[in-house]
Design a protein around this motif. Structure first.
Motif, PDB file in Angstrom:
ATOM      1  N   THR A   1       0.826  -1.213   0.000  1.00  8.69           N
ATOM      2  CA  THR A   1       0.000   0.000   0.000  1.00  8.69           C
ATOM      3  C   THR A   1       0.861   1.265   0.000  1.00  8.69           C
ATOM      4  O   THR A   1       0.472   2.277  -0.586  1.00  8.69           O
ATOM      5  CB  THR A   1      -0.950   0.017   1.217  1.00  8.69           C
ATOM      6  OG1 THR A   1      -0.212  -0.273   2.416  1.00  8.69           O
ATOM      7  CG2 THR A   1      -2.068  -0.992   1.052  1.00  8.69           C
TER       8      THR A   1
ATOM      9  N   ASN B   1       0.673   4.051  -2.842  1.00  5.28           N
ATOM     10  CA  ASN B   1       0.495   5.459  -2.474  1.00  5.28           C
ATOM     11  C   ASN B   1       1.481   6.354  -3.199  1.00  5.28           C
ATOM     12  O   ASN B   1       1.119   7.437  -3.678  1.00  5.28           O
ATOM     13  CB  ASN B   1       0.683   5.627  -0.960  1.00  5.28           C
ATOM     14  CG  ASN B   1      -0.629   5.808  -0.235  1.00  5.28           C
ATOM     15  OD1 ASN B   1      -1.245   6.856  -0.325  1.00  5.28           O
ATOM     16  ND2 ASN B   1      -1.076   4.771   0.447  1.00  5.28           N
TER      17      ASN B   1
ATOM     18  N   PHE C   1      -4.327   2.471   3.117  1.00  2.00           N
ATOM     19  CA  PHE C   1      -5.397   2.056   2.201  1.00  2.00           C
ATOM     20  C   PHE C   1      -6.415   3.182   2.017  1.00  2.00           C
ATOM     21  O   PHE C   1      -6.843   3.477   0.895  1.00  2.00           O
ATOM     22  CB  PHE C   1      -6.065   0.797   2.744  1.00  2.00           C
ATOM     23  CG  PHE C   1      -7.170   0.269   1.876  1.00  2.00           C
ATOM     24  CD1 PHE C   1      -6.899  -0.265   0.628  1.00  2.00           C
ATOM     25  CD2 PHE C   1      -8.492   0.315   2.304  1.00  2.00           C
ATOM     26  CE1 PHE C   1      -7.925  -0.748  -0.189  1.00  2.00           C
ATOM     27  CE2 PHE C   1      -9.514  -0.164   1.504  1.00  2.00           C
ATOM     28  CZ  PHE C   1      -9.230  -0.699   0.256  1.00  2.00           C
TER      29      PHE C   1
END
Length: 323
Positions: free
Chosen positions: A19, A23, A289
């Motif tokens: 994640t 990102n 997330f």
């Protein structure tokens, strides 16, 4: 440590890495690896994304830890910095600072520090009130009701301040309340890191007394647990962790409740050391997330956390009612 705990930690670490990478690659512009390590036309955008990942990492550690401490101390799965009003009072303190500090000449490098001090000071004051009220209420569930009343009162004052605020101050507060994680600068990340480290150290000192407290106050005292000192440690650690994140990211709601709940579902709730570690890992994953969803949809971060958290808390209430 059991094999199950090691496997859970490994899965969460892999999820956090994935994640975080997603990102760094989420945004309107596609970046190359050299943009993160060399000066280029997109290096400033790369720095913003790195700051976003870092602040989500710190928020994922802080908010669940604050909720974990309060739930274990009050022995109530609905206790948390937002339900008990800590986040609301921290928001109110920030509102006072934003709306009234424009007439005061404050050096730019000190503005972030005063912002965090306002949030932490307000939450510490409320925690002192909560703990004094806990001595008067035999049923600690009344503190939940008290927290709702405090949240409503703080919200009413914030609405009144917004009514009479100047346009620029009102705009600054609204942008802050949306939880704009892309607006956090590197200096703010440094300040937040220091506050989180202090809060985690106090939390580390609280876990062992909390284990004794979970067995009952009389048994805890027989083990040599200083209940008054434990109360102060919980006050300072919970307020410092939740209010510091609130100061820079706005009110991130319900994460401090649902993450400890999920951790108790997937691992033995009696093992507090392992629960604390799982709370931090799972909290970091969830915040990263949510950050991806916020960037993809342009929906404010606190709206996403509320949409996710409210149904979970409702299911928790229904489950407790059936039990």
């Amino acid at each position: 440590m059991s094999n199950k705990f090691k496997i859970l930690c490994l899965i969460l670490i892999i999820a956090i890495v994935l994640t975080a990478v997603i990102n760094l690659n989420t945004g309107f512009i596609s970046l190359q690896i050299q943009d993160f390590f060399q000066d280029s036309t997109n290096s400033q955008i790369a720095e913003i994304r790195v700051n976003r990942v870092l602040v989500m990492f710190l928020a994922g550690i802080s908010i669940p830890t604050s909720g974990f401490l309060m739930q274990e101390y009050f022995q109530n799965p609905l206790a948390g910095p937002d339900i008990l009003g800590i986040t609301s009072v921290a928001s109110l303190s920030v509102a006072f600072y934003i709306f009234f500090s424009h007439d005061i000449l404050i050096p730019e490098f000190l503005q972030n520090s005063f912002l965090s001090l306002a949030a932490i000071g307000g939450s510490l004051l409320l925690m002192l009130v909560l703990l004094s009220m806990s001595n008067k209420f035999q049923d600690k569930s009344y503190l939940i009701i008290f927290g709702f009343l405090v949240s409503a009162f703080a919200g009413a004052i914030v609405s009144l301040l917004q009514l009479y605020a100047e346009n620029q101050s009102l705009k600054n507060y609204i942008l802050w309340s949306f939880g704009a994680n892309n607006m956090v600068s590197r200096n703010q990340v440094y300040v937040l890191t220091v506050l989180v480290i202090i809060g985690l150290f106090i939390c580390f000192k609280s876990i062992k007394p909390l284990i004794g407290n979970s067995l009952g106050s009389s048994y805890a005292q027989s083990l040599g647990v200083n209940l008054h000192q434990l109360k102060l440690l919980i006050i300072v650690a919970s307020s410092l962790l939740s209010a510091s994140v609130t100061a820079f990211l706005g009110p991130i709601l319900f994460i401090g409740i649902i993450v400890p709940h999920f951790c108790r579902l997937i691992y033995n709730p009696a093992k507090l050391w392992q629960q604390w570690i799982l709370n931090m890992f799972l909290g970091v994953f969830i915040m990263l997330f949510f950050s991806i969803i916020a960037e993809k949809t342009q929906i404010p971060l606190n709206v996403i956390s509320s949409v996710f958290g409210i149904p979970v808390i409702l299911l928790m209430l229904l489950k407790q009612n059936k039990a």
